[in-house]
Design an enzyme around this catalytic site. Sequence first.
Site, PDB file in Angstrom:
ATOM      1  CE  LYS A 172     -63.607 -31.048  14.289  1.00  0.00           C
ATOM      2  NZ  LYS A 172     -62.541 -30.578  14.417  1.00  0.00           N
ATOM      3  CE  LYS A 200     -64.111 -37.192   9.312  1.00  0.00           C
ATOM      4  NZ  LYS A 200     -63.505 -36.484   8.228  1.00  0.00           N
ATOM      5  CE  LYS A 227     -67.472 -30.808   5.176  1.00  0.00           C
ATOM      6  NZ  LYS A 227     -66.110 -29.516   6.316  1.00  0.00           N
TER       7      LYS A 227
HETATM    8  P1  TYM Z   1     -61.005 -31.332  10.146  1.00  0.00           P
HETATM    9  O1  TYM Z   1     -60.842 -30.528  11.037  1.00  0.00           O
HETATM   10  O2  TYM Z   1     -61.985 -31.761  10.355  1.00  0.00           O
HETATM   11  O3  TYM Z   1     -59.633 -32.613  10.856  1.00  0.00           O
HETATM   12  C1  TYM Z   1     -58.411 -32.367  11.671  1.00  0.00           C
HETATM   13  C2  TYM Z   1     -57.756 -33.402  11.172  1.00  0.00           C
HETATM   14  O4  TYM Z   1     -58.415 -34.852  11.980  1.00  0.00           O
HETATM   15  C3  TYM Z   1     -58.239 -35.494  11.071  1.00  0.00           C
HETATM   16  N1  TYM Z   1     -59.353 -36.508  11.385  1.00  0.00           N
HETATM   17  C4  TYM Z   1     -59.219 -37.675  11.407  1.00  0.00           C
HETATM   18  N2  TYM Z   1     -58.535 -38.796  11.919  1.00  0.00           N
HETATM   19  C5  TYM Z   1     -58.605 -39.987  11.705  1.00  0.00           C
HETATM   20  N3  TYM Z   1     -59.845 -40.000  12.035  1.00  0.00           N
HETATM   21  C6  TYM Z   1     -61.017 -38.963  12.348  1.00  0.00           C
HETATM   22  N4  TYM Z   1     -62.509 -40.124  12.388  1.00  0.00           N
HETATM   23  C7  TYM Z   1     -60.992 -37.661  12.093  1.00  0.00           C
HETATM   24  N5  TYM Z   1     -61.103 -37.082  11.714  1.00  0.00           N
HETATM   25  C8  TYM Z   1     -60.895 -35.964  11.750  1.00  0.00           C
HETATM   26  C9  TYM Z   1     -58.240 -35.343  10.027  1.00  0.00           C
HETATM   27  O5  TYM Z   1     -57.642 -35.619   8.798  1.00  0.00           O
HETATM   28  C10 TYM Z   1     -57.304 -34.021   9.987  1.00  0.00           C
HETATM   29  O6  TYM Z   1     -55.728 -34.223  10.001  1.00  0.00           O
HETATM   30  N6  TYM Z   1     -59.884 -29.223   6.252  1.00  0.00           N
HETATM   31  C11 TYM Z   1     -59.043 -29.572   7.297  1.00  0.00           C
HETATM   32  C12 TYM Z   1     -58.342 -28.556   7.892  1.00  0.00           C
HETATM   33  C13 TYM Z   1     -57.670 -27.889   6.912  1.00  0.00           C
HETATM   34  C14 TYM Z   1     -56.245 -27.963   6.657  1.00  0.00           C
HETATM   35  C15 TYM Z   1     -55.848 -27.082   6.184  1.00  0.00           C
HETATM   36  C16 TYM Z   1     -55.428 -29.222   7.003  1.00  0.00           C
HETATM   37  C17 TYM Z   1     -57.736 -26.370   6.285  1.00  0.00           C
HETATM   38  N7  TYM Z   1     -56.175 -26.198   5.976  1.00  0.00           N
HETATM   39  C18 TYM Z   1     -53.783 -27.428   5.831  1.00  0.00           C
HETATM   40  C19 TYM Z   1     -53.813 -29.182   6.926  1.00  0.00           C
HETATM   41  C20 TYM Z   1     -53.493 -28.322   6.075  1.00  0.00           C
HETATM   42  C21 TYM Z   1     -59.920 -30.316   7.983  1.00  0.00           C
HETATM   43  O7  TYM Z   1     -61.534 -29.975   7.781  1.00  0.00           O
HETATM   44  O8  TYM Z   1     -59.993 -30.968   9.210  1.00  0.00           O
END
Ligand code: TYM
Length: 328
Positions: free
Chosen positions: A196, A193, A114
């Site tokens: 959002k 990748k 980031k």
């Molecule tokens: P976030 O919001 O970035 O993404 C949510 C979920 O989507 C998956 N993901 C992807 N999978 C495949 N290809 C992609 N391009 C892609 N982009 C996102 C992520 O692997 C994720 O599973 N830190 C986490 C949010 C969070 C969380 C938690 C998750 C906060 N607390 C506790 C699990 C357990 C995050 O930023 O996800």
Amino acid sequence: MKRVLSGLQPSGQLHIGNYAGAIRQFVDMQADHEMFVFVASYHALTSTRDPDVLRANTRQVVIDYLAFGLDPSAHPNTHIYLQQDVPQVTELAWLLSCICPKSQMDKATTYKDKIARGLSASVGLYTYPILQAADILSVNPDLVPVGKDQVQHIEITRDLAQKFNHAYGDVFKIPAYKLQDDAEVLPGIDGQKMSKSYGNDIDPFMDEKPLRKRIMKIKTDSTPVEDPKDPDNCTVFQIFRGLAGRNDPRTLDLANRYRASGSQGMGYGNAKQALYELILDHFADARKRRTELINDPGYVDKVLKDGAAAAQEKVADVITRARQAVGL
Ligand code: TYM
């Protein structure tokens, strides 16, 4: 019944990467698991400054969870809740931060990525994985279904749980992460990748015309129509495969069309059209349900009220034990 926890950040409209990596797993698991699926609104504060935008995005994630097929009315063990409805996770994050070596945060790759992308480095962003560990450990789950990019965060969680248990006695279960079979990080329209915050995502709920336009924008090389192409090196194909599945006949057929040459050769425009049609087909039910849900705010409120009650009960138990363990 195994317990599952996972969540997504409400930092913008969900995209097909979120679906393929994470939400699809939640939907598949709900028939025989106890599901705690939440909206990581505190985490989104590391990148969202506008309160109205955060509120709207938070609500939208809940609607999208339901549209994609999470269904607490058919599966009473599925609980959907907002992070701010269990504010004790921030207390647990503090307890964990006091046993977390600073060097562990220095190594977290999502933070480094980031920063490399120019996001400002708040302390919240730096300690983000500790809050994530608290989310997870606060309900003592067995499994955490995520996309590949989150594996390091789950490893940090496991490590912190072990450190805490070692110092204070057994309070936390050590959770395992779960990846979608054939898990891949889905690329966005620029080949990086899909994310959002990178502005390269594909929103499966877009109207048809702008959706098609977006897909036609996916970056490809300039191989002529009549030349054979390598599907594995093409972003369009990678997205198609991630959504349809590696061994799906539609994926195998598209791969063959890439490899064809001469008068049989396929242009990237045709591959993009195939992806557009796949997305419309795959998300037809979700698109319909989403419109219904937007018109039924009472149902969404009830889902959140029930979900919060279920999560609060679990979190209260774990927090009480953690507080006692450390001497509070
Ligand atoms: P976030 O919001 O970035 O993404 C949510 C979920 O989507 C998956 N993901 C992807 N999978 C495949 N290809 C992609 N391009 C892609 N982009 C996102 C992520 O692997 C994720 O599973 N830190 C986490 C949010 C969070 C969380 C938690 C998750 C906060 N607390 C506790 C699990 C357990 C995050 O930023 O996800």
